[in-house]
Write an enzyme that holds these catalytic residues in place. Structure first.
Site, PDB file in Angstrom:
ATOM      1  N   ARG A   1     -11.932 -52.629  -6.965  1.00 20.29           N
ATOM      2  CA  ARG A   1     -10.860 -52.931  -7.937  1.00 20.29           C
ATOM      3  C   ARG A   1     -10.120 -54.204  -7.510  1.00 20.29           C
ATOM      4  O   ARG A   1     -10.429 -54.803  -6.471  1.00 20.29           O
ATOM      5  CB  ARG A   1      -9.891 -51.762  -8.037  1.00 20.29           C
ATOM      6  CG  ARG A   1      -9.079 -51.560  -6.769  1.00 20.29           C
ATOM      7  CD  ARG A   1      -8.064 -50.454  -6.905  1.00 20.29           C
ATOM      8  NE  ARG A   1      -6.971 -50.628  -5.963  1.00 20.29           N
ATOM      9  CZ  ARG A   1      -6.066 -49.712  -5.691  1.00 20.29           C
ATOM     10  NH1 ARG A   1      -6.118 -48.545  -6.298  1.00 20.29           N
ATOM     11  NH2 ARG A   1      -5.097 -49.976  -4.837  1.00 20.29           N
ATOM     12  N   GLY A   2      -9.138 -54.563  -8.314  1.00 18.99           N
ATOM     13  CA  GLY A   2      -8.217 -55.652  -7.970  1.00 18.99           C
ATOM     14  C   GLY A   2      -8.927 -56.968  -7.666  1.00 18.99           C
ATOM     15  O   GLY A   2      -9.898 -57.359  -8.326  1.00 18.99           O
TER      16      GLY A   2
ATOM     17  N   ALA B   1     -10.965 -56.291   1.753  1.00 17.65           N
ATOM     18  CA  ALA B   1     -10.336 -54.965   1.826  1.00 17.65           C
ATOM     19  C   ALA B   1      -9.022 -55.067   2.591  1.00 17.65           C
ATOM     20  O   ALA B   1      -8.971 -55.684   3.660  1.00 17.65           O
ATOM     21  CB  ALA B   1     -11.269 -53.964   2.507  1.00 17.65           C
TER      22      ALA B   1
ATOM     23  N   TYR C   1       1.985 -55.403   8.180  1.00 16.90           N
ATOM     24  CA  TYR C   1       1.135 -56.182   7.260  1.00 16.90           C
ATOM     25  C   TYR C   1       1.185 -57.673   7.607  1.00 16.90           C
ATOM     26  O   TYR C   1       0.147 -58.345   7.716  1.00 16.90           O
ATOM     27  CB  TYR C   1       1.618 -55.938   5.831  1.00 16.90           C
ATOM     28  CG  TYR C   1       0.790 -56.598   4.747  1.00 16.90           C
ATOM     29  CD1 TYR C   1      -0.431 -56.068   4.363  1.00 16.90           C
ATOM     30  CD2 TYR C   1       1.255 -57.746   4.086  1.00 16.90           C
ATOM     31  CE1 TYR C   1      -1.185 -56.660   3.351  1.00 16.90           C
ATOM     32  CE2 TYR C   1       0.517 -58.336   3.076  1.00 16.90           C
ATOM     33  CZ  TYR C   1      -0.701 -57.788   2.711  1.00 16.90           C
ATOM     34  OH  TYR C   1      -1.429 -58.388   1.713  1.00 16.90           O
TER      35      TYR C   1
HETATM   36  P1  NAD Z   1      -5.978 -53.245  -4.032  1.00 16.76           P
HETATM   37  O1  NAD Z   1      -5.223 -52.186  -3.325  1.00 16.76           O
HETATM   38  O2  NAD Z   1      -5.897 -53.302  -5.522  1.00 16.76           O
HETATM   39  O3  NAD Z   1      -7.538 -53.198  -3.612  1.00 16.76           O
HETATM   40  C1  NAD Z   1      -7.942 -53.093  -2.270  1.00 16.76           C
HETATM   41  C2  NAD Z   1      -9.330 -52.473  -2.202  1.00 16.76           C
HETATM   42  O4  NAD Z   1      -9.685 -52.345  -0.813  1.00 16.76           O
HETATM   43  C3  NAD Z   1      -9.381 -51.079  -2.813  1.00 16.76           C
HETATM   44  O5  NAD Z   1     -10.492 -50.947  -3.670  1.00 16.76           O
HETATM   45  C4  NAD Z   1      -9.495 -50.180  -1.600  1.00 16.76           C
HETATM   46  O6  NAD Z   1     -10.202 -48.959  -1.859  1.00 16.76           O
HETATM   47  C5  NAD Z   1     -10.253 -51.073  -0.627  1.00 16.76           C
HETATM   48  N1  NAD Z   1     -10.076 -50.606   0.747  1.00 16.76           N
HETATM   49  C6  NAD Z   1      -8.911 -50.255   1.349  1.00 16.76           C
HETATM   50  N2  NAD Z   1      -9.163 -49.785   2.598  1.00 16.76           N
HETATM   51  C7  NAD Z   1     -10.498 -49.868   2.765  1.00 16.76           C
HETATM   52  C8  NAD Z   1     -11.363 -49.525   3.841  1.00 16.76           C
HETATM   53  N3  NAD Z   1     -10.899 -48.991   4.982  1.00 16.76           N
HETATM   54  N4  NAD Z   1     -12.696 -49.741   3.698  1.00 16.76           N
HETATM   55  C9  NAD Z   1     -13.192 -50.246   2.553  1.00 16.76           C
HETATM   56  N5  NAD Z   1     -12.417 -50.598   1.496  1.00 16.76           N
HETATM   57  C10 NAD Z   1     -11.088 -50.387   1.606  1.00 16.76           C
HETATM   58  O7  NAD Z   1      -5.484 -54.606  -3.386  1.00 16.76           O
HETATM   59  P2  NAD Z   1      -5.534 -56.118  -3.950  1.00 16.76           P
HETATM   60  O8  NAD Z   1      -4.192 -56.459  -4.483  1.00 16.76           O
HETATM   61  O9  NAD Z   1      -6.731 -56.342  -4.807  1.00 16.76           O
HETATM   62  O10 NAD Z   1      -5.660 -56.917  -2.544  1.00 16.76           O
HETATM   63  C11 NAD Z   1      -6.903 -57.379  -2.051  1.00 16.76           C
HETATM   64  C12 NAD Z   1      -6.623 -58.206  -0.799  1.00 16.76           C
HETATM   65  O11 NAD Z   1      -5.718 -59.279  -1.127  1.00 16.76           O
HETATM   66  C13 NAD Z   1      -5.964 -57.428   0.327  1.00 16.76           C
HETATM   67  O12 NAD Z   1      -6.483 -57.861   1.568  1.00 16.76           O
HETATM   68  C14 NAD Z   1      -4.513 -57.807   0.216  1.00 16.76           C
HETATM   69  O13 NAD Z   1      -3.823 -57.662   1.436  1.00 16.76           O
HETATM   70  C15 NAD Z   1      -4.617 -59.245  -0.234  1.00 16.76           C
HETATM   71  N6  NAD Z   1      -3.429 -59.777  -0.921  1.00 16.76           N
HETATM   72  C16 NAD Z   1      -3.051 -59.298  -2.136  1.00 16.76           C
HETATM   73  C17 NAD Z   1      -1.926 -59.841  -2.758  1.00 16.76           C
HETATM   74  C18 NAD Z   1      -1.459 -59.407  -4.110  1.00 16.76           C
HETATM   75  O14 NAD Z   1      -0.481 -59.957  -4.611  1.00 16.76           O
HETATM   76  N7  NAD Z   1      -2.099 -58.442  -4.764  1.00 16.76           N
HETATM   77  C19 NAD Z   1      -1.208 -60.869  -2.127  1.00 16.76           C
HETATM   78  C20 NAD Z   1      -1.619 -61.306  -0.883  1.00 16.76           C
HETATM   79  C21 NAD Z   1      -2.749 -60.767  -0.303  1.00 16.76           C
END
Ligand code: NAD
Length: 444
Positions: free
Chosen positions: A214-215, A286, A350
């Site tokens: 997702r995401g 992830a 984080y």
């Molecule tokens: P999200 O929570 O929507 O998706 C994260 C995905 O990672 C999920 O599908 C989850 O099941 C998977 N995941 C979590 N733990 C796991 C594990 N142990 N093994 C395998 N898969 C695992 O998050 P997102 O917003 O899509 O974020 C994705 C990345 O971007 C992350 O690293 C996050 O820290 C980074 N990020 C996001 C934002 C934001 O604004 N959304 C900003 C900065 C950084």
């Protein structure tokens, strides 16, 4: 709250508060021109000739300073090559040429300034002159409106192909949410990459994306597949159904796996090589948050965040880089965060993990440089995903507007930056953190 309702509510709040409405950003679609209006290419630097022929070959309508001043048409971009500047006076074109051109920019335009990496220069005056460009570009980014961005490319001897590739990325819709950033380009390794952009620059490559259910991860898988890669989509077994849907949609394969497992790296390599023949790109996407003020932080939250976001990445890289599993031209791209640069209240765990990712990129890029493998990170700012949907509305509203583009980014924006770093033409970019944050005020 569903994302669409959130967007409507966000616009309504902005209208009532008298905050300007955000411009719809120009985002990349296959087949669209690099820039949809004339581009002013000026300066006296080392890259001008290569850039002129490269951009013309890509169908860009180039204009010079004089003819552009006569024209009533708006400029889609200005590219100013100051890479030969050797004193502050040589930077005058920023004011004499760029300032009038900025008035003629169209919406969603681009300003790209080219300098020389100060670390490659011998004299203090040279280094000062080129370091000064950074402050200029970051300030201009904050002045531009209407979805326009300003970025800086720093080259060094032997980097003209890499500089060309970086300029093309910044001119294109792929860089919609990249603003106020600096891209450093090393000498281009190996044979010169093809100059004509292909619709599928990643054809023949096998990519692994963690957290792909997702995401941002799902979007990374989608964009890499669009660009021709075969994608292995990795996520936890609990997300199996969503993972299968993404893998099917991108015609890749699904691998249910917790990235914190001790053998995660070995299983990823085995899957990619056995099923698809190689492993050319790994995207460590992830990630989790478990926010608490440090005084209330329990061991479980602390450990989980550090292990998913950082420990597992270190272990997986060891497996990917062992025994030549990843060969010449390989790419590792990590997903950091501006919280790892600026820090964030309630996110000591984080922020620490994401800063560690930046350290990893720094150190590992140097270690594998001789093997023709690049290691980079993207640092997203506020991106509209389920992760940020969980933030309370008022905080979320501030988060999405605290940047020069006055809006949150989309998962696609992060994915496009990663896909560009994965391209063969980006082989001269390594050890860097490319922020995809609309020039967030945090950590700027
Ligand atoms: P999200 O929570 O929507 O998706 C994260 C995905 O990672 C999920 O599908 C989850 O099941 C998977 N995941 C979590 N733990 C796991 C594990 N142990 N093994 C395998 N898969 C695992 O998050 P997102 O917003 O899509 O974020 C994705 C990345 O971007 C992350 O690293 C996050 O820290 C980074 N990020 C996001 C934002 C934001 O604004 N959304 C900003 C900065 C950084």
């Amino acid at each position: 709250m569903p994302m669409i309702l959130d967007t409507i509510l966000s616009s309504a709040v902005a209208r009532r508060a008298g905050v300007p409405q955000a411009t719809t950003l120009r985002r990349y679609e296959p087949g669209q021109p690099l820039v949809d209006a004339p581009v002013l290419l000026v300066g006296a630097g080392a890259y001008l000739g290569t850039l002129r022929s490269r951009l013309q070959d890509n169908g860009v309508h180039l204009v010079d300073d004089e003819s552009s001043r006569d024209q009533t048409t708006r400029l889609g971009a200005v590219v100013l090559d100051l890479s030969d500047a050797s004193c502050l006076a040589d930077l005058d074109p920023l004011r004499t040429v760029l300032a009038p051109a900025v008035k003629r920019l169209s919406r969603n335009a681009r300003v790209v300034v080219i300098g020389t990496d100060p670390r490659s220069l011998d004299t203090v005056t040279d280094a000062v002159t080129h370091r000064a460009l950074e402050g200029f570009v970051r300030s201009l980014g904050k002045e531009l409106r209407g979805g326009s961005t300003a970025n800086l490319v720093l080259g060094r001897t032997g980097s003209s192909d890499g500089v060309g590739a970086a300029v093309e990325f910044l001119l294109s819709g792929r860089s919609a949410y990249v603003d106020g950033q600096v891209i450093r380009v090393d000498a281009t390794p190996g044979p010169a990459p093809a100059e004509t952009p292909s619709a599928t620059p990643l054809a023949g490559k096998v990519a692994v994306v963690t957290g792909a259910a997702r995401g941002i991860g799902a979007e990374i898988a989608t964009v890499l597949a669009r660009d021709g890669a075969t994608v292995v989509c990795v996520d936890v077994p609990a997300a199996g159904d969503a993972l299968a849907r993404v893998a099917n949609a991108v015609r890749g394969t699904a691998l249910q796996l917790d990235v914190t497992a001790a053998d995660a790296g070995q299983r990823i390599v085995a899957h990619a090589v056995d099923r698809h023949g190689s492993i050319d790109l790994v995207v460590h996407n992830a990630g989790i948050t478990r926010d608490k003020l440090l005084v209330n932080m329990d061991e479980a939250r602390w450990d989980a965040v550090l292990d998913v976001n950082l420990g597992s990445v270190l272990r997986m890289n060891e497996a990917v880089l062992a025994d030549g599993a990843m060969g010449q031209g390989g790419r590792i791209v990590c997903v950091s965060s501006i919280a790892g640069i600026a820090g964030n209240r309630g996110q000591t765990n984080y922020g620490m993990s994401k800063a560690g990712v930046i350290g990893l990129v720094d150190a590992l890029a140097t270690a594998v440089r001789g093997r023709g493998i690049t290691v980079n990170a993207v640092a997203p700012g506020f991106i509209e995903t389920e992760m940020t949907q969980r933030v309370p509305f008022a905080t979320r509203e501030i988060g999405r507007r605290m940047n020069s583009l006055q809006q949150g980014g989309r998962p696609r924006d992060v994915a496009e930056a990663i896909a560009w770093l994965a391209q063969p033409g980006s082989g001269a970019v390594t050890g860097q953190v490319l922020r995809v944050c609309g020039q967030s005020l945090l950590g700027a």
